[in-house]
Design a protein around this motif. Structure first.
Motif, PDB file in Angstrom:
ATOM      1  N   UNK A 283       0.826  -1.213   0.000  1.00 39.00           N
ATOM      2  CA  UNK A 283       0.000   0.000   0.000  1.00 39.00           C
ATOM      3  C   UNK A 283       0.859   1.262   0.000  1.00 39.00           C
ATOM      4  N   UNK A 284       1.938   1.295   0.766  1.00 40.51           N
ATOM      5  CA  UNK A 284       2.807   2.464   0.783  1.00 40.51           C
ATOM      6  C   UNK A 284       3.358   2.736  -0.622  1.00 40.51           C
ATOM      7  N   UNK A 285       3.923   1.718  -1.235  1.00 39.45           N
ATOM      8  CA  UNK A 285       4.536   1.913  -2.553  1.00 39.45           C
ATOM      9  C   UNK A 285       3.490   2.256  -3.620  1.00 39.45           C
ATOM     10  N   UNK A 286       2.313   1.654  -3.529  1.00 34.86           N
ATOM     11  CA  UNK A 286       1.280   1.920  -4.536  1.00 34.86           C
ATOM     12  C   UNK A 286       0.554   3.236  -4.273  1.00 34.86           C
ATOM     13  N   UNK A 287       0.107   3.455  -3.055  1.00 34.16           N
ATOM     14  CA  UNK A 287      -0.697   4.631  -2.748  1.00 34.16           C
ATOM     15  C   UNK A 287       0.120   5.908  -2.643  1.00 34.16           C
ATOM     16  N   UNK A 288       1.315   5.832  -2.098  1.00 30.67           N
ATOM     17  CA  UNK A 288       2.136   7.030  -1.883  1.00 30.67           C
ATOM     18  C   UNK A 288       3.060   7.302  -3.068  1.00 30.67           C
ATOM     19  N   UNK A 289       3.710   6.258  -3.577  1.00 30.76           N
ATOM     20  CA  UNK A 289       4.718   6.455  -4.625  1.00 30.76           C
ATOM     21  C   UNK A 289       4.218   6.148  -6.031  1.00 30.76           C
ATOM     22  N   UNK A 290       3.007   5.642  -6.172  1.00 31.33           N
ATOM     23  CA  UNK A 290       2.439   5.440  -7.498  1.00 31.33           C
ATOM     24  C   UNK A 290       2.811   4.152  -8.195  1.00 31.33           C
TER      25      UNK A 290
ATOM     26  N   UNK B 184       4.783  15.865  -4.846  1.00 27.60           N
ATOM     27  CA  UNK B 184       3.690  14.907  -4.675  1.00 27.60           C
ATOM     28  C   UNK B 184       3.780  14.155  -3.352  1.00 27.60           C
ATOM     29  N   UNK B 185       4.997  13.824  -2.907  1.00 28.50           N
ATOM     30  CA  UNK B 185       5.138  12.925  -1.751  1.00 28.50           C
ATOM     31  C   UNK B 185       5.606  13.595  -0.464  1.00 28.50           C
ATOM     32  N   UNK B 186       6.152  14.794  -0.516  1.00 25.87           N
ATOM     33  CA  UNK B 186       6.833  15.376   0.649  1.00 25.87           C
ATOM     34  C   UNK B 186       5.962  15.486   1.895  1.00 25.87           C
ATOM     35  N   UNK B 187       4.674  15.642   1.747  1.00 27.31           N
ATOM     36  CA  UNK B 187       3.795  15.770   2.907  1.00 27.31           C
ATOM     37  C   UNK B 187       3.206  14.434   3.362  1.00 27.31           C
ATOM     38  N   UNK B 188       3.599  13.346   2.701  1.00 27.38           N
ATOM     39  CA  UNK B 188       3.035  12.028   2.999  1.00 27.38           C
ATOM     40  C   UNK B 188       4.056  11.044   3.552  1.00 27.38           C
ATOM     41  N   UNK B 189       5.319  11.469   3.661  1.00 24.79           N
ATOM     42  CA  UNK B 189       6.399  10.531   3.983  1.00 24.79           C
ATOM     43  C   UNK B 189       7.285  11.078   5.095  1.00 24.79           C
ATOM     44  N   UNK B 190       8.106  10.193   5.631  1.00 22.12           N
ATOM     45  CA  UNK B 190       9.138  10.565   6.584  1.00 22.12           C
ATOM     46  C   UNK B 190      10.390  10.923   5.772  1.00 22.12           C
ATOM     47  N   UNK B 191      10.792  12.175   5.808  1.00 20.25           N
ATOM     48  CA  UNK B 191      11.859  12.694   4.953  1.00 20.25           C
ATOM     49  C   UNK B 191      13.228  12.499   5.610  1.00 20.25           C
ATOM     50  N   UNK B 192      14.183  12.008   4.818  1.00 25.37           N
ATOM     51  CA  UNK B 192      15.578  11.925   5.244  1.00 25.37           C
ATOM     52  C   UNK B 192      16.261  13.252   4.946  1.00 25.37           C
TER      53      UNK B 192
ATOM     54  N   UNK C  93      26.175  16.644  -9.697  1.00 24.85           N
ATOM     55  CA  UNK C  93      25.316  16.756 -10.870  1.00 24.85           C
ATOM     56  C   UNK C  93      23.956  16.113 -10.746  1.00 24.85           C
ATOM     57  N   UNK C  94      23.492  15.928  -9.518  1.00 23.74           N
ATOM     58  CA  UNK C  94      22.176  15.320  -9.311  1.00 23.74           C
ATOM     59  C   UNK C  94      21.304  16.247  -8.473  1.00 23.74           C
ATOM     60  N   UNK C  95      20.028  16.265  -8.787  1.00 28.05           N
ATOM     61  CA  UNK C  95      18.995  16.859  -7.932  1.00 28.05           C
ATOM     62  C   UNK C  95      18.281  15.676  -7.316  1.00 28.05           C
ATOM     63  N   UNK C  96      18.198  15.644  -5.983  1.00 28.71           N
ATOM     64  CA  UNK C  96      17.663  14.456  -5.342  1.00 28.71           C
ATOM     65  C   UNK C  96      17.071  14.766  -3.978  1.00 28.71           C
ATOM     66  N   UNK C  97      16.302  13.804  -3.466  1.00 27.12           N
ATOM     67  CA  UNK C  97      15.795  13.812  -2.103  1.00 27.12           C
ATOM     68  C   UNK C  97      15.729  12.373  -1.624  1.00 27.12           C
ATOM     69  N   UNK C  98      15.560  12.208  -0.310  1.00 24.74           N
ATOM     70  CA  UNK C  98      15.487  10.861   0.249  1.00 24.74           C
ATOM     71  C   UNK C  98      14.376  10.791   1.290  1.00 24.74           C
ATOM     72  N   UNK C  99      13.735   9.621   1.334  1.00 31.66           N
ATOM     73  CA  UNK C  99      12.654   9.364   2.286  1.00 31.66           C
ATOM     74  C   UNK C  99      12.867   7.985   2.910  1.00 31.66           C
ATOM     75  N   UNK C 100      12.090   7.719   3.947  1.00 35.35           N
ATOM     76  CA  UNK C 100      11.985   6.369   4.488  1.00 35.35           C
ATOM     77  C   UNK C 100      10.636   5.791   4.079  1.00 35.35           C
ATOM     78  N   UNK C 101      10.608   4.500   3.723  1.00 33.30           N
ATOM     79  CA  UNK C 101       9.325   3.859   3.491  1.00 33.30           C
ATOM     80  C   UNK C 101       8.720   3.464   4.842  1.00 33.30           C
ATOM     81  N   UNK C 102       7.618   2.766   4.846  1.00 40.19           N
ATOM     82  CA  UNK C 102       6.939   2.393   6.084  1.00 40.19           C
ATOM     83  C   UNK C 102       7.723   1.399   6.932  1.00 40.19           C
ATOM     84  N   UNK C 103       8.770   0.796   6.376  1.00 39.34           N
ATOM     85  CA  UNK C 103       9.630  -0.137   7.116  1.00 39.34           C
ATOM     86  C   UNK C 103      10.938   0.505   7.564  1.00 39.34           C
ATOM     87  N   UNK C 104      11.131   1.765   7.228  1.00 40.31           N
ATOM     88  CA  UNK C 104      12.366   2.514   7.482  1.00 40.31           C
ATOM     89  C   UNK C 104      13.497   2.169   6.511  1.00 40.31           C
ATOM     90  N   UNK C 105      13.177   1.583   5.357  1.00 41.63           N
ATOM     91  CA  UNK C 105      14.163   1.470   4.288  1.00 41.63           C
ATOM     92  C   UNK C 105      14.306   2.851   3.657  1.00 41.63           C
TER      93      UNK C 105
END
Length: 119
Positions: free
Chosen positions: A20-27, A82-90, A99-111
């Protein structure tokens, strides 16, 4: 001999919640789900992952991974918005010297999952 794209398999005791996390939050879409096997396959575009409950061959107390999953995307800013308000942000969306634009989050298992786009 040609290597194919890597397909990570993450272990969890929370199979349905993780799908559900991967499908509902990350598409992602769930292409295959088997509760009896404790296994699911998810995908989004060319990105594939498997999710599994640990079996008798695996010593498992809790989710643990000493690295991160790095997923390259073609519009990291839209994904961030899309996701910043729905996830735990690293760490927030940022441009890096390599040379990268990036962000990091934790999934519901803390991966940790990093999303990046070439600048």
């Amino acid at each position: 001999m040609k290597f194919q794209p890597i397909v990570p398999m993450i272990w969890t005791n929370e199979l349905q919640e993780t799908v559900s996390f991967y499908c509902d939050v990350l598409g992602f879409s769930c292409g295959n789900y088997n509760d009896e096997w404790g296994w699911a396959a998810i995908n989004k575009d060319d990105c594939e992952m498997m999710i599994a409950k640990p079996n008798m061959h695996i010593s498992f107390d809790k989710p643990l991974f000493t690295g991160s999953f790095y997923i390259k995307v073609d519009d990291v800013e839209t994904l961030w918005n899309t996701v910043k308000d729905k996830v735990n942000i690293v760490y927030d969306l940022e441009d890096f010297d390599w040379g990268m634009r990036e962000f990091a989050i934790y999934d519901n298992n803390s991966y940790m999952i990093q999303f990046g786009q070439d600048l």
